[in-house]
Scaffold this motif. Structure first.
Motif, PDB file in Angstrom:
ATOM      1  N   PHE A   1       0.835  -1.203   0.000  1.00 16.26           N
ATOM      2  CA  PHE A   1       0.000   0.000   0.000  1.00 16.26           C
ATOM      3  C   PHE A   1       0.867   1.249   0.000  1.00 16.26           C
ATOM      4  CE2 PHE A   1      -2.252  -3.324   2.242  1.00 16.26           C
ATOM      5  CZ  PHE A   1      -3.561  -3.233   1.792  1.00 16.26           C
TER       6      PHE A   1
ATOM      7  N   TYR B   1       0.188   5.167   0.917  1.00 16.96           N
ATOM      8  CA  TYR B   1      -0.790   6.115   1.469  1.00 16.96           C
ATOM      9  C   TYR B   1      -0.234   7.529   1.369  1.00 16.96           C
ATOM     10  CZ  TYR B   1      -2.279   1.791   3.855  1.00 16.96           C
ATOM     11  OH  TYR B   1      -2.677   0.517   4.150  1.00 16.96           O
TER      12      TYR B   1
ATOM     13  N   VAL C   1      -7.125   2.757   4.836  1.00 18.25           N
ATOM     14  CA  VAL C   1      -7.956   1.551   4.841  1.00 18.25           C
ATOM     15  C   VAL C   1      -9.007   1.765   5.931  1.00 18.25           C
ATOM     16  CG1 VAL C   1      -8.034  -0.963   5.090  1.00 18.25           C
ATOM     17  CG2 VAL C   1      -5.939   0.102   4.249  1.00 18.25           C
TER      18      VAL C   1
ATOM     19  N   HIS D   1     -11.871  -2.585   9.518  1.00 16.97           N
ATOM     20  CA  HIS D   1     -12.172  -3.937   9.043  1.00 16.97           C
ATOM     21  C   HIS D   1     -11.470  -4.959   9.929  1.00 16.97           C
ATOM     22  CE1 HIS D   1      -8.176  -3.233   7.415  1.00 16.97           C
ATOM     23  NE2 HIS D   1      -8.038  -4.538   7.216  1.00 16.97           N
TER      24      HIS D   1
ATOM     25  N   ASP E   1      -9.399  -8.788   9.227  1.00 15.62           N
ATOM     26  CA  ASP E   1      -8.847  -9.522   8.087  1.00 15.62           C
ATOM     27  C   ASP E   1      -9.565 -10.864   7.971  1.00 15.62           C
ATOM     28  OD1 ASP E   1      -7.108  -7.437   7.565  1.00 15.62           O
ATOM     29  OD2 ASP E   1      -5.520  -8.254   8.830  1.00 15.62           O
TER      30      ASP E   1
ATOM     31  N   LEU F   1       2.408  -8.149   8.676  1.00 16.82           N
ATOM     32  CA  LEU F   1       2.474  -6.768   8.178  1.00 16.82           C
ATOM     33  C   LEU F   1       3.829  -6.158   8.486  1.00 16.82           C
ATOM     34  CD1 LEU F   1      -0.767  -5.134   9.664  1.00 16.82           C
ATOM     35  CD2 LEU F   1      -0.161  -5.179   7.239  1.00 16.82           C
TER      36      LEU F   1
ATOM     37  N   LEU G   1      -1.328   3.054  11.616  1.00 19.35           N
ATOM     38  CA  LEU G   1      -2.161   1.861  11.789  1.00 19.35           C
ATOM     39  C   LEU G   1      -2.814   1.942  13.169  1.00 19.35           C
ATOM     40  CD1 LEU G   1      -3.016  -1.073  10.968  1.00 19.35           C
ATOM     41  CD2 LEU G   1      -0.862  -1.840  11.978  1.00 19.35           C
TER      42      LEU G   1
ATOM     43  N   HIS H   1      -9.200  -3.086  12.829  1.00 20.35           N
ATOM     44  CA  HIS H   1      -8.137  -2.091  12.610  1.00 20.35           C
ATOM     45  C   HIS H   1      -8.449  -1.231  11.396  1.00 20.35           C
ATOM     46  CE1 HIS H   1      -6.989  -5.770  10.411  1.00 20.35           C
ATOM     47  NE2 HIS H   1      -6.276  -5.018   9.576  1.00 20.35           N
TER      48      HIS H   1
ATOM     49  N   VAL I   1      -6.401   2.146   8.771  1.00 19.44           N
ATOM     50  CA  VAL I   1      -5.208   2.963   8.537  1.00 19.44           C
ATOM     51  C   VAL I   1      -5.661   4.394   8.286  1.00 19.44           C
ATOM     52  CG1 VAL I   1      -3.163   3.305   7.089  1.00 19.44           C
ATOM     53  CG2 VAL I   1      -3.957   0.983   7.554  1.00 19.44           C
TER      54      VAL I   1
ATOM     55  N   ARG J   1       2.976   7.128   3.668  1.00 24.21           N
ATOM     56  CA  ARG J   1       3.378   5.872   4.328  1.00 24.21           C
ATOM     57  C   ARG J   1       3.349   4.732   3.322  1.00 24.21           C
ATOM     58  NH1 ARG J   1       0.150   1.812   7.050  1.00 24.21           N
ATOM     59  NH2 ARG J   1       1.320   0.729   8.662  1.00 24.21           N
TER      60      ARG J   1
ATOM     61  N   SER K   1       3.360   0.373   3.262  1.00 25.73           N
ATOM     62  CA  SER K   1       3.303  -0.851   4.070  1.00 25.73           C
ATOM     63  C   SER K   1       3.141  -2.056   3.158  1.00 25.73           C
ATOM     64  CB  SER K   1       2.128  -0.801   5.046  1.00 25.73           C
ATOM     65  OG  SER K   1       0.920  -0.880   4.327  1.00 25.73           O
TER      66      SER K   1
ATOM     67  N   ALA L   1       1.654  -6.245   3.239  1.00 28.12           N
ATOM     68  CA  ALA L   1       0.927  -7.280   3.980  1.00 28.12           C
ATOM     69  C   ALA L   1       1.108  -8.601   3.253  1.00 28.12           C
ATOM     70  CB  ALA L   1      -0.558  -6.918   4.043  1.00 28.12           C
TER      71      ALA L   1
HETATM   72  O1  LIG Z   1      -1.216  -0.811   5.861  1.00 25.30           O
HETATM   73  C1  LIG Z   1      -1.366  -1.401   6.917  1.00 25.30           C
HETATM   74  O2  LIG Z   1      -0.634  -1.241   7.891  1.00 25.30           O
HETATM   75  C2  LIG Z   1      -2.528  -2.366   7.113  1.00 25.30           C
HETATM   76  C3  LIG Z   1      -3.200  -2.839   5.877  1.00 25.30           C
HETATM   77  C4  LIG Z   1      -4.350  -3.756   6.186  1.00 25.30           C
HETATM   78  O3  LIG Z   1      -5.054  -3.584   7.134  1.00 25.30           O
HETATM   79  C5  LIG Z   1      -4.625  -4.946   5.370  1.00 25.30           C
HETATM   80  O4  LIG Z   1      -3.897  -5.226   4.418  1.00 25.30           O
HETATM   81  O5  LIG Z   1      -5.598  -5.668   5.661  1.00 25.30           O
END
Ligand SMILES: O=C(O)CCC(=O)C(=O)O
Ligand SMILES: [Fe+2]
Length: 302
Positions: free
Chosen positions: A158, A160, A175, A178, A180, A187, A195, A236, A238, A246, A248, A250
């Motif tokens: 991702f 951001y 995000v 939600h 997972d 992550l 986050l 969680h 984002v 940012r 990240s 996953a």
């Molecule tokens: O970007 C993140 O730290 C979390 C992304 C996330 O929640 C996900 O991929 O389900």
């Protein structure tokens, strides 16, 4: 900021299991340190993502994902959804190889993401055994019940943007909230604190303190069901940082579509709820409904 309990993953599987038993209930997420995947590899992967996302849209669109949910390739910021989302992401299927569409893989990603896939599978293999042991199940129970000879693994990265506008803080997310869906997610991210987890204790959102080089483990819904609610799929989201963009990544592990999901019978009188919380189902059925936004509690609570 929330400091997640850190599990020293270089210890024996028995000791890792004992650490998980102690730690998982605190915030839902746990953190793995000394996990054996070279920190320098994680950094290289993040640097590559930043370079990829910095390219112009025409280049990134060569890898454009087909329309639909969780399709492989590059996804620009989604539009036409209720909550405003700002981010781009690249979603790649790692295993099984038959799911992969090499046309959706930027050249620069082929060797690097493959290497990450192999190293992170080793983490998964030790972790899934430790997670069984921490529940006093047969060490191979979760691995074998979920996998059915077919490990499903994906890589999702991702990007951001930052968002300086204070007044939009509660309107635009990277995000939205939600849980997972699959078995678990590893992550890793750069050091930007965006986050957040929703804690059951106080019902409030807390920002997770970043620790570059470590993995955060997010348990998917399937772990919640298999453990009859002992492991929690933590809610969680984002947010967008005021000053810094940012990046990240996953790595997700999912059960086989054919896997029979349901609480392990030996847990029924040991779990938090001391009764069966979830009915049994086939993973493929749940996947379809998650896509349509149906919550686990409406789908599988017994
Ligand atoms: O970007 C993140 O730290 C979390 C992304 C996330 O929640 C996900 O991929 O389900
Ligand atoms: Fe997530």
């Amino acid at each position: 900021m929330l400091e997640l309990p850190a599990i020293d993953f270089s210890s024996s599987t028995t000791i890792v299991a004992a650490q998980i038993r102690k730690a998982h209930d605190k915030f839902g997420f746990v953190r793995l340190v000394n996990h054996g995947v070279p920190v320098e590899l994680l950094q290289r992967v993040l640097d590559h993502q930043k370079e990829f996302f910095a390219q112009d849209l025409d280049y990134k669109s060569k890898f454009l994902a087909d329309s639909g949910y969780r399709t492989e390739g590059f996804n620009p910021s989604p539009s036409n959804v209720g909550i405003k989302i700002k981010r781009e992401h690249l979603y790649l299927f790692l295993r099984p190889l038959s799911r992969r569409d090499p046309r959706k893989w930027p050249d620069s990603h082929k060797d690097l993401v493959e290497e990450l896939g192999v190293c992170s599978t080793k983490v998964y293999e030790k972790l899934i055994v430790a997670l069984s042991m921490a529940l006093d199940l047969d060490p191979l129970y979760l691995r074998d019940t979920l996998c059915q000879g077919e490990l499903k693994q994906t890589f999702c990265t991702f990007s951001y943007p930052n968002n300086e506008k204070e007044e939009e803080r509660d309107e635009i997310y990277g995000v939205p909230e939600h849980t997972d869906i699959g078995t678990l997610v590893l992550l890793f991210a750069d050091g930007v604190p965006s986050l957040q987890v929703l804690l059951e204790g106080d019902g409030k959102w807390h920002t997770v303190k970043p620790l570059p080089g470590s993995f955060i483990v997010s348990f998917g819904e399937i772990m919640e069901v298999m453990s009859n609610g002992i492991y929690r799929a933590t809610t969680h989201r984002v947010t967008l940082d005021k000053c810094k963009p940012r990046c990240s990544c996953a790595i997700t592990f999912e059960p086989s579509e054919k896997a029979q999901i349901g609480p392990a019978s030996s847990l029924l009188d040991k779990s938090r709820h001391s009764r069966v919380c979830y009915r049994r189902f086939i993973y493929g059925e749940r996947y379809k409904e998650y896509e349509d936004g149906k919550f686990l509690k409406d789908f599988a609570k017994s």
